[in-house]
Design an enzyme around this catalytic site. Structure first.
Site, PDB file in Angstrom:
ATOM      1  N   ARG A 191       0.733  -1.109   0.005  1.00 46.17           N
ATOM      2  CA  ARG A 191       0.100   0.069  -0.125  1.00 46.17           C
ATOM      3  C   ARG A 191       0.794   1.255   0.078  1.00 46.17           C
ATOM      4  O   ARG A 191       0.440   2.237  -0.094  1.00 46.17           O
ATOM      5  CB  ARG A 191      -0.884   0.188   1.557  1.00 46.17           C
TER       6      ARG A 191
ATOM      7  N   ARG B  82     -21.974  -3.204   2.148  1.00 45.56           N
ATOM      8  CA  ARG B  82     -20.988  -4.542   2.337  1.00 45.56           C
ATOM      9  C   ARG B  82     -21.161  -5.173   3.629  1.00 45.56           C
ATOM     10  O   ARG B  82     -21.304  -4.501   4.590  1.00 45.56           O
ATOM     11  CB  ARG B  82     -19.544  -4.282   2.109  1.00 45.56           C
TER      12      ARG B  82
ATOM     13  N   ARG C 204     -18.349  -4.061   8.371  1.00 49.17           N
ATOM     14  CA  ARG C 204     -17.001  -3.661   9.244  1.00 49.17           C
ATOM     15  C   ARG C 204     -17.241  -2.232   9.844  1.00 49.17           C
ATOM     16  O   ARG C 204     -17.798  -1.144   9.145  1.00 49.17           O
ATOM     17  CB  ARG C 204     -15.786  -3.347   7.881  1.00 49.17           C
TER      18      ARG C 204
ATOM     19  N   ARG D  68     -10.718   7.041   4.592  1.00 47.36           N
ATOM     20  CA  ARG D  68      -9.918   6.151   3.950  1.00 47.36           C
ATOM     21  C   ARG D  68      -9.665   6.668   2.579  1.00 47.36           C
ATOM     22  O   ARG D  68      -8.519   6.706   2.618  1.00 47.36           O
ATOM     23  CB  ARG D  68     -10.533   4.719   4.077  1.00 47.36           C
TER      24      ARG D  68
HETATM   25  P1  AP5 Z   1     -14.474  -5.824  -1.837  1.00 44.77           P
HETATM   26  O1  AP5 Z   1     -14.051  -7.107  -2.689  1.00 44.77           O
HETATM   27  O2  AP5 Z   1     -14.914  -6.259  -0.494  1.00 44.77           O
HETATM   28  O3  AP5 Z   1     -13.502  -4.612  -2.015  1.00 44.77           O
HETATM   29  P2  AP5 Z   1     -11.938  -4.475  -1.456  1.00 44.77           P
HETATM   30  O4  AP5 Z   1     -11.536  -3.785  -2.725  1.00 44.77           O
HETATM   31  O5  AP5 Z   1     -11.417  -5.631  -0.897  1.00 44.77           O
HETATM   32  O6  AP5 Z   1     -12.236  -3.342  -0.559  1.00 44.77           O
HETATM   33  P3  AP5 Z   1     -11.814  -3.089   1.053  1.00 44.77           P
HETATM   34  O7  AP5 Z   1     -12.508  -2.084   1.693  1.00 44.77           O
HETATM   35  O8  AP5 Z   1     -11.640  -4.344   1.674  1.00 44.77           O
HETATM   36  O9  AP5 Z   1     -10.381  -2.431   0.653  1.00 44.77           O
HETATM   37  P4  AP5 Z   1      -9.424  -1.734   1.670  1.00 44.77           P
HETATM   38  O10 AP5 Z   1      -8.268  -1.822   0.771  1.00 44.77           O
HETATM   39  O11 AP5 Z   1      -9.944  -0.419   2.203  1.00 44.77           O
HETATM   40  O12 AP5 Z   1      -9.398  -2.638   3.005  1.00 44.77           O
HETATM   41  P5  AP5 Z   1      -8.463  -3.657   3.689  1.00 44.77           P
HETATM   42  O13 AP5 Z   1      -9.495  -4.763   4.410  1.00 44.77           O
HETATM   43  O14 AP5 Z   1      -7.446  -4.146   2.742  1.00 44.77           O
HETATM   44  O15 AP5 Z   1     -16.119  -5.233  -2.460  1.00 44.77           O
HETATM   45  C1  AP5 Z   1     -16.484  -4.082  -1.866  1.00 44.77           C
HETATM   46  C2  AP5 Z   1     -18.045  -4.515  -1.963  1.00 44.77           C
HETATM   47  O16 AP5 Z   1     -18.407  -4.227  -3.285  1.00 44.77           O
HETATM   48  C3  AP5 Z   1     -18.579  -5.928  -1.578  1.00 44.77           C
HETATM   49  O17 AP5 Z   1     -19.908  -5.587  -0.818  1.00 44.77           O
HETATM   50  C4  AP5 Z   1     -18.776  -6.471  -2.809  1.00 44.77           C
HETATM   51  O18 AP5 Z   1     -19.618  -7.641  -2.699  1.00 44.77           O
HETATM   52  C5  AP5 Z   1     -19.099  -5.353  -3.666  1.00 44.77           C
HETATM   53  N1  AP5 Z   1     -18.382  -5.657  -5.018  1.00 44.77           N
HETATM   54  C6  AP5 Z   1     -17.441  -6.088  -5.590  1.00 44.77           C
HETATM   55  N2  AP5 Z   1     -17.173  -6.102  -6.708  1.00 44.77           N
HETATM   56  C7  AP5 Z   1     -18.193  -5.651  -7.257  1.00 44.77           C
HETATM   57  C8  AP5 Z   1     -18.717  -5.192  -8.543  1.00 44.77           C
HETATM   58  N3  AP5 Z   1     -17.983  -5.437  -9.734  1.00 44.77           N
HETATM   59  N4  AP5 Z   1     -19.921  -4.783  -8.963  1.00 44.77           N
HETATM   60  C9  AP5 Z   1     -20.816  -4.417  -7.826  1.00 44.77           C
HETATM   61  N5  AP5 Z   1     -20.395  -4.649  -6.361  1.00 44.77           N
HETATM   62  C10 AP5 Z   1     -19.079  -5.307  -6.438  1.00 44.77           C
HETATM   63  O19 AP5 Z   1      -7.727  -2.806   4.619  1.00 44.77           O
HETATM   64  C11 AP5 Z   1      -8.351  -2.352   5.838  1.00 44.77           C
HETATM   65  C12 AP5 Z   1      -7.469  -1.414   6.518  1.00 44.77           C
HETATM   66  O20 AP5 Z   1      -6.356  -2.139   7.023  1.00 44.77           O
HETATM   67  C13 AP5 Z   1      -6.912  -0.269   5.879  1.00 44.77           C
HETATM   68  O21 AP5 Z   1      -7.918   0.906   5.944  1.00 44.77           O
HETATM   69  C14 AP5 Z   1      -5.513   0.053   6.790  1.00 44.77           C
HETATM   70  O22 AP5 Z   1      -5.975   0.574   7.917  1.00 44.77           O
HETATM   71  C15 AP5 Z   1      -5.281  -1.377   7.272  1.00 44.77           C
HETATM   72  N6  AP5 Z   1      -4.414  -2.133   6.253  1.00 44.77           N
HETATM   73  C16 AP5 Z   1      -4.581  -3.154   5.385  1.00 44.77           C
HETATM   74  N7  AP5 Z   1      -3.421  -3.424   4.664  1.00 44.77           N
HETATM   75  C17 AP5 Z   1      -2.434  -2.630   4.691  1.00 44.77           C
HETATM   76  C18 AP5 Z   1      -1.311  -2.226   4.269  1.00 44.77           C
HETATM   77  N8  AP5 Z   1      -0.773  -3.028   3.434  1.00 44.77           N
HETATM   78  N9  AP5 Z   1      -0.528  -1.180   4.805  1.00 44.77           N
HETATM   79  C19 AP5 Z   1      -1.040  -0.314   5.804  1.00 44.77           C
HETATM   80  N10 AP5 Z   1      -2.353  -0.747   6.392  1.00 44.77           N
HETATM   81  C20 AP5 Z   1      -3.143  -1.402   5.860  1.00 44.77           C
HETATM   82 MG    MG Z   2     -10.935  -6.170   1.008  1.00 43.16          MG
END
Ligand code: AP5
Ligand code: MG
Length: 230
Positions: A89, A128, A161, A172
């Site tokens: 990221r 979601r 969430r 975010r």
């Molecule tokens: P979904 O597939 O859940 O989307 P996503 O891209 O996985 O979204 P996230 O919110 O999980 O991404 P994020 O990067 O913010 O969170 P993460 O958990 O990595 O789809 C979203 C929704 O849309 C669902 O309801 C799905 O059904 C629907 N959907 C999907 N595709 C669709 C389509 N084509 N059409 C219609 N609907 C659709 O990170 C969370 C937190 O963790 C971050 O904010 C940060 O604080 C921390 N974190 C995680 N990784 C790191 C890192 N590497 N470095 C620092 N902090 C980190």
């Molecule tokens: Mg995700």
């Protein structure tokens, strides 16, 4: 070894698409957000620390995140490769991954950017629901579970969430998109970046990913052929 990075702003569909790719390549998905949420649920020190940042919509510091990721990559099931969801990221994380892979004579094969406009992402995240057991994502309208409130795949309860509240979604976006641009630039420079239009249905995005993986020399069966892409 296949190393596939899934890139995209919050809510673009990384967590929906990563398991489809991983299943076809028979390699695990490693999602740092899921690892942090599991650690927070278990009440570990790392989990409690990470939760403070996640609830504020901020990135967890690189030092903590890189350590967690490299530990996970060292596990036996990642020997043949991994699909990374939500990592790297930042440029520092991207460099740390490159270095760790280079030490094994490996590299990132392809970084798939799922691209969609911000208004759509807000709609996706606000509707979601994810499952307690494994974080499988659903959407009230776009991808509802067969039985309301229950995961189709493992039967566990669905919940929303904490960081999907409207004000945290805004935080975010505001605090993480610049770093995402840096990571996109990193993979563009190394020549492995491929972009898929995320403003399509789940099946169409999956088909687009299958196509760009093939361009990168990774051939998988098309997810569209399956009854249920989740
Ligand atoms: P979904 O597939 O859940 O989307 P996503 O891209 O996985 O979204 P996230 O919110 O999980 O991404 P994020 O990067 O913010 O969170 P993460 O958990 O990595 O789809 C979203 C929704 O849309 C669902 O309801 C799905 O059904 C629907 N959907 C999907 N595709 C669709 C389509 N084509 N059409 C219609 N609907 C659709 O990170 C969370 C937190 O963790 C971050 O904010 C940060 O604080 C921390 N974190 C995680 N990784 C790191 C890192 N590497 N470095 C620092 N902090 C980190
Ligand atoms: Mg995700």
């Amino acid at each position: 070894m296949n190393v596939v990075v899934m890139l995209g702003a919050p809510g673009t569909g990384k967590g929906t698409q990563a398991p489809l790719v991983a299943k076809r390549l028979r390699i695990p998905v490693v999602a740092t957000g899921d690892l942090f949420r599991a650690a927070a649920r278990d009440g570990t020190t790392l989990g409690m620390e990470a939760r403070r940042y996640m609830d504020a919509g901020q990135l967890v510091p690189d030092e903590i995140t890189v350590r967690l990721l490299l530990d996970r990559l060292g596990r036996p099931d990642a020997t043949h490769g991994v699909v990374l969801d939500g990592f790297p990221r930042t440029s520092i994380q991207a460099k740390a991954l490159d270095d760790a892979l280079a030490a094994k004579g490996e590299r990132v094969d392809v970084a798939v950017l799922i691209d969609a406009p911000e208004e759509e992402l807000v709609r996706r995240m606000s509707g979601r629901w994810i499952c307690r057991a494994a974080g499988h994502p659903y959407h009230e309208v776009f991808s509802p579970p067969l039985v309301p409130g229950t995961c189709d795949l493992d039967g566990s309860e669905l919940y929303q969430r904490a960081d999907d509240q409207p004000e945290t979604i805004r935080a975010r976006m505001a605090q993480q998109l610049d770093a995402l641009e840096d990571v996109i630039g990193h993979y563009r420079r190394s020549g492995v970046l491929r972009t898929v239009d995320g403003l399509q249905g789940i099946h169409e995005v999956a088909a687009g990913i299958t196509r760009v993986l093939a361009e990168a020399g990774i051939h998988i069966e098309d997810a569209v052929a399956e009854h249920d892409p989740r």
